[in-house]
Enzyme design. Structure first.
Site, PDB file in Angstrom:
ATOM      1  N   ASN A  23     -87.651   9.718 -54.931  1.00 54.59           N
ATOM      2  CA  ASN A  23     -87.677   9.090 -53.611  1.00 54.59           C
ATOM      3  C   ASN A  23     -88.385  10.056 -52.673  1.00 54.59           C
ATOM      4  O   ASN A  23     -88.630  11.211 -53.027  1.00 54.59           O
ATOM      5  CB  ASN A  23     -86.264   8.706 -53.136  1.00 54.59           C
ATOM      6  CG  ASN A  23     -85.349   9.901 -52.987  1.00 54.59           C
ATOM      7  OD1 ASN A  23     -85.687  10.865 -52.311  1.00 54.59           O
ATOM      8  ND2 ASN A  23     -84.202   9.851 -53.632  1.00 54.59           N
ATOM      9  N   ASP A  33     -84.795   9.872 -61.349  1.00 56.10           N
ATOM     10  CA  ASP A  33     -84.758  10.997 -60.411  1.00 56.10           C
ATOM     11  C   ASP A  33     -83.479  11.810 -60.593  1.00 56.10           C
ATOM     12  O   ASP A  33     -83.513  13.036 -60.741  1.00 56.10           O
ATOM     13  CB  ASP A  33     -84.866  10.453 -58.991  1.00 56.10           C
ATOM     14  CG  ASP A  33     -85.158  11.517 -57.946  1.00 56.10           C
ATOM     15  OD1 ASP A  33     -85.582  12.625 -58.302  1.00 56.10           O
ATOM     16  OD2 ASP A  33     -84.972  11.210 -56.753  1.00 56.10           O
TER      17      ASP A  33
END
Length: 168
Positions: A23, A33
């Site tokens: 992000n 992530d």
């Protein structure tokens, strides 16, 4: 360039660079992530914090890419890229293609010859898998890069099938 498909976990890949579907904060999150930050350990987050403090105070822009150490991952580097959120009302496919091109550009700067990509934007960002596969494979094939192998790491059989339909 050779394109290979693997159904599995991107954090276990022995490649020069793994690509993180990050992000914009670069400070970790969910999905790929979160997995990369957890498995890679605190060194990745420390470098991401340095990037935020120096060059990316407002976060990494969508479609761009930047590299850090891979920490405890078997790869040498993590290339972080921010995919676009899917929109049924606005064509953001160029931003998604840019994630792949920019990641390969960064890989070339690093001297990476093997790169593992996830299916960027297909998780929480909602991009339909078949369309994401079309964009990803086309962008990688069209890239002017020294990377010798692009490995798409696909989490499940549906994602694998969508990418296989584009690679074959």
């Amino acid at each position: 360039m050779r394109i290979t498909l693997v159904q599995g976990d991107i954090t276990t890949q022995n490649v020069d660079a793994v690509v993180n579907a990050a992000n914009s904060s670069l400070l970790g999150g969910g999905g790929v992530d979160g997995a990369i930050h957890r498995r890679g350990g605190p060194a990745i987050l420390a470098e991401c914090r340095e990037l935020r403090a120096s060059r990316y105070g407002r976060g990494l822009p969508t479609g761009m890419a930047v590299a850090t150490t891979a920490g405890e991952l078997p790869a040498r580097w993590v290339i972080h890229t921010v995919g676009p959120v899917f929109s049924a009302h606005e064509d953001r496919s160029e931003l998604l293609a840019s994630c792949y091109r920019e990641s390969l550009r960064v890989a070339d700067e690093l001297g990476a010859r093997t790169v593992a990509f996830p299916a960027i934007s297909t998780g929480a960002y909602g991009w339909p898998m078949e369309d994401a596969a079309r964009i990803a494979v086309a962008a990688v094939r069209a890239a002017d890069t020294e990377v010798e192998e692009v490995r798409f790491l696909l989490f499940d059989a549906g994602a694998y099938a969508a990418f296989a339909a584009r690679v074959d």
